[in-house]
Design a protein around this motif. Structure first.
Motif, PDB file in Angstrom:
ATOM      1  N   ARG A 121       0.919  -1.314  -0.144  1.00 29.34           N
ATOM      2  CA  ARG A 121      -0.397  -0.024   0.187  1.00 29.34           C
ATOM      3  C   ARG A 121       0.951   1.477   0.519  1.00 29.34           C
ATOM      4  N   ASN A 122       2.783   1.191  -0.131  1.00 25.16           N
ATOM      5  CA  ASN A 122       3.103   2.164   0.128  1.00 25.16           C
ATOM      6  C   ASN A 122       2.978   2.383  -1.561  1.00 25.16           C
ATOM      7  N   PRO A 123       2.855   4.123  -1.634  1.00 24.27           N
ATOM      8  CA  PRO A 123       2.309   4.585  -2.802  1.00 24.27           C
ATOM      9  C   PRO A 123       4.389   5.248  -3.518  1.00 24.27           C
ATOM     10  N   ASN A 124       5.211   4.672  -2.601  1.00 15.45           N
ATOM     11  CA  ASN A 124       6.349   4.795  -3.077  1.00 15.45           C
ATOM     12  C   ASN A 124       7.337   3.288  -2.972  1.00 15.45           C
ATOM     13  N   LEU A 125       6.209   2.481  -3.218  1.00 14.26           N
ATOM     14  CA  LEU A 125       6.795   1.385  -3.212  1.00 14.26           C
ATOM     15  C   LEU A 125       7.920   0.960  -4.881  1.00 14.26           C
ATOM     16  N   VAL A 126       7.345   1.101  -5.695  1.00 12.20           N
ATOM     17  CA  VAL A 126       8.035   1.133  -6.784  1.00 12.20           C
ATOM     18  C   VAL A 126       9.132   2.007  -6.841  1.00 12.20           C
ATOM     19  N   ASN A 127       9.112   3.643  -6.806  1.00 14.13           N
ATOM     20  CA  ASN A 127      10.204   4.370  -6.802  1.00 14.13           C
ATOM     21  C   ASN A 127      11.314   3.704  -6.136  1.00 14.13           C
ATOM     22  N   VAL A 128      10.523   3.314  -4.208  1.00  9.85           N
ATOM     23  CA  VAL A 128      11.787   2.849  -3.512  1.00  9.85           C
ATOM     24  C   VAL A 128      12.609   2.075  -4.017  1.00  9.85           C
ATOM     25  N   LEU A 129      12.000   0.791  -5.176  1.00 10.56           N
ATOM     26  CA  LEU A 129      12.600  -0.518  -5.751  1.00 10.56           C
ATOM     27  C   LEU A 129      13.289  -0.247  -7.131  1.00 10.56           C
ATOM     28  N   THR A 130      12.904   1.013  -7.722  1.00 16.75           N
ATOM     29  CA  THR A 130      13.982   1.238  -9.094  1.00 16.75           C
ATOM     30  C   THR A 130      14.764   1.989  -8.535  1.00 16.75           C
ATOM     31  N   ASN A 131      14.609   3.081  -7.455  1.00 18.60           N
ATOM     32  CA  ASN A 131      16.192   3.540  -7.077  1.00 18.60           C
ATOM     33  C   ASN A 131      17.412   2.714  -6.487  1.00 18.60           C
ATOM     34  N   ALA A 132      16.833   2.064  -5.490  1.00 16.22           N
ATOM     35  CA  ALA A 132      17.571   1.163  -5.388  1.00 16.22           C
ATOM     36  C   ALA A 132      18.274   0.016  -6.484  1.00 16.22           C
ATOM     37  N   ILE A 133      17.319  -0.302  -6.926  1.00 13.52           N
ATOM     38  CA  ILE A 133      18.187  -1.228  -7.993  1.00 13.52           C
ATOM     39  C   ILE A 133      19.384  -0.314  -9.263  1.00 13.52           C
ATOM     40  N   ALA A 134      18.894   0.863  -9.797  1.00 13.40           N
ATOM     41  CA  ALA A 134      19.581   1.796 -10.264  1.00 13.40           C
ATOM     42  C   ALA A 134      20.854   2.213  -9.607  1.00 13.40           C
ATOM     43  N   ASN A 135      20.870   2.953  -8.091  1.00  8.95           N
ATOM     44  CA  ASN A 135      22.045   3.246  -7.391  1.00  8.95           C
ATOM     45  C   ASN A 135      22.582   2.262  -7.563  1.00  8.95           C
ATOM     46  N   ALA A 136      22.473   0.575  -6.822  1.00 13.00           N
ATOM     47  CA  ALA A 136      23.235  -0.474  -7.293  1.00 13.00           C
ATOM     48  C   ALA A 136      23.813  -0.806  -8.475  1.00 13.00           C
ATOM     49  N   GLN A 137      23.069  -0.406  -9.660  1.00 16.32           N
ATOM     50  CA  GLN A 137      23.372  -0.818 -10.786  1.00 16.32           C
ATOM     51  C   GLN A 137      23.829  -2.583 -10.770  1.00 16.32           C
ATOM     52  N   ILE A 138      22.924  -2.900 -10.222  1.00 16.15           N
ATOM     53  CA  ILE A 138      22.116  -3.833 -10.350  1.00 16.15           C
ATOM     54  C   ILE A 138      20.972  -4.646 -11.367  1.00 16.15           C
ATOM     55  N   GLU A 139      21.573  -5.863 -12.095  1.00 16.93           N
ATOM     56  CA  GLU A 139      20.265  -6.329 -13.292  1.00 16.93           C
ATOM     57  C   GLU A 139      18.958  -6.372 -12.790  1.00 16.93           C
ATOM     58  N   PRO A 140      18.123  -6.112 -12.784  1.00 16.25           N
ATOM     59  CA  PRO A 140      16.722  -5.741 -11.865  1.00 16.25           C
ATOM     60  C   PRO A 140      16.513  -7.055 -12.088  1.00 16.25           C
ATOM     61  N   GLU A 141      17.036  -7.913 -13.159  1.00 15.39           N
ATOM     62  CA  GLU A 141      16.448  -9.251 -13.181  1.00 15.39           C
ATOM     63  C   GLU A 141      17.143 -10.241 -11.781  1.00 15.39           C
TER      64      GLU A 141
END
Ligand code: C2E
Ligand code: MG
Ligand code: MG
Ligand code: MG
Length: 289
Positions: A121-141
């Motif tokens: 229910r956290n409207p920020n969830l997708v952002n948190v996840l995509t930012n974490a993935i981008a910052n860590a430079q990890i493949e989202p898969e």
């Protein structure tokens, strides 16, 4: 009596609480501090591919390093964190930290992260996840989100929509604790999960009960027909491991393969068969992870 007085004091209230409630309230207060002070660590439990015998992923499991009580397991505080909404900041930290650490692992194993229904229910969830993935430079898969059936029970349309949005970011979605919720089969229609995690309760009695065997065998077949992988949870013995392998389960996770590992060990663990296939882990003999 408290009502008649019209101004019941906190002390009155406190006296009425039983020990369990008091412990719980203490934990709740401590939990707020814990989040502010960062008293949490993550441990990681390997998942092995049953075809190759190689580790393919690790599941993130949170631990609370309480300054007085020592290490506290999630069963004791995730529920409180959910009821108080503290699971939102805690969950965000877990996502960022797990992805940050996984990006530095020697092997590019999948990083599985548990998601509470409240976090959905956290409207920020997708952002948190995509930012974490981008910052860590990890493949989202490499990132796999684990949700339980309960997450789909309420508000299911909104949550299914959220799962699609999550999937669009490239992460994978696993259905955790499969078979323990209500009308499980319905959820398999609602969303095309990448993976079904067969709950430990079916695995623990696998060799003793023909009904468990029938259920697990058919869940594996069903998942395959739907194009989903299967991970058996709570695999503790060689016999369970071999049975699951024989019956086409994709992956196994449990003490037989490895206990959850401290972050530093998880970072270096490659999980080639020689490291772990030597024999069964003596459960009580190992430090509580
Ligand atoms: P889960 O997601 O089903 O995680 C698997 C649990 O089974 C873990 O317990 C793990 O240590 C335990 N386990 C693994 N292999 C075996 C085995 O062979 N035998 C037995 N008896 N147990 C095994 P843990 O770490 O205590 O976590 C319990 C639950 O707490 C998790 O169940 C999950 O629902 C929740 N949890 C843990 N970490 C997180 C987190 O970061 N976020 C959220 N929202 N929930 C979490
Ligand atoms: Mg899980
Ligand atoms: Mg599970
Ligand atoms: Mg489970």
């Amino acid at each position: 009596a408290a009502k008649r007085a019209g101004r019941s004091t906190y002390a009155d209230f406190d006296a009425a609480l039983n020990l369990e409630e008091r412990t719980r309230r203490d934990l709740e207060l401590d939990l707020r501090t814990a989040i502010a002070e960062g008293q949490f660590t993550l441990v990681y439990q390997p998942q092995v591919c049953l075809k190759t015998g190689k580790w393919t992923g690790k599941e993130t499991l949170v631990r609370w390093e309480h300054p007085v009580r020592g290490r506290i397991m999630p069963i004791e505080f995730i529920g409180i964190a959910e009821e108080t909404g503290l699971i939102i900041p805690l969950g965000e930290w877990i996502i960022r930290q797990a992805i940050h650490e996984a990006a530095r692992w020697e092997e590019p194993h999948t990083i599985a992260i548990n998601l509470s229904p409240i976090q959905m229910r956290n409207p920020n969830l997708v952002n948190v996840l995509t930012n974490a993935i981008a910052n860590a430079q990890i493949e989202p898969e490499r990132v796999e989100i684990e949700i339980t059936e309960n997450a789909l029970m309420h508000d299911s349309e909104a949550n299914v929509e959220l799962l699609h949005r999550l999937r669009k970011t490239g992460v994978r979605i696993a259905l955790d604790d499969f078979g323990t919720g209500y009308s499980s089969l319905n959820y398999l229609r609602a969303f095309p999960f990448d993976k079904i995690k067969i709950d430990r309760c079916f695995v623990s009695e696998l060799l003793d009960r023909s009904d468990c065997q029938a259920i697990v065998r058919n869940v594996i077949m069903l998942a395959r027909a739907l194009g989903m992988e299967t991970t058996a949870e709570g695999v503790e013995t060689r016999e369970q491991y071999e049975w699951l392998k024989l019956h086409g389960c994709s992956e196994a996770q449990g003490y037989y393969i490895s206990r959850p590992m401290e972050a530093a060990d998880a970072a270096e663990a490659s999980g080639t068969s020689s490291e772990w296939q030597a024999g069964e882990v003596i459960a009580d003999n190992v430090h509580r992870l």
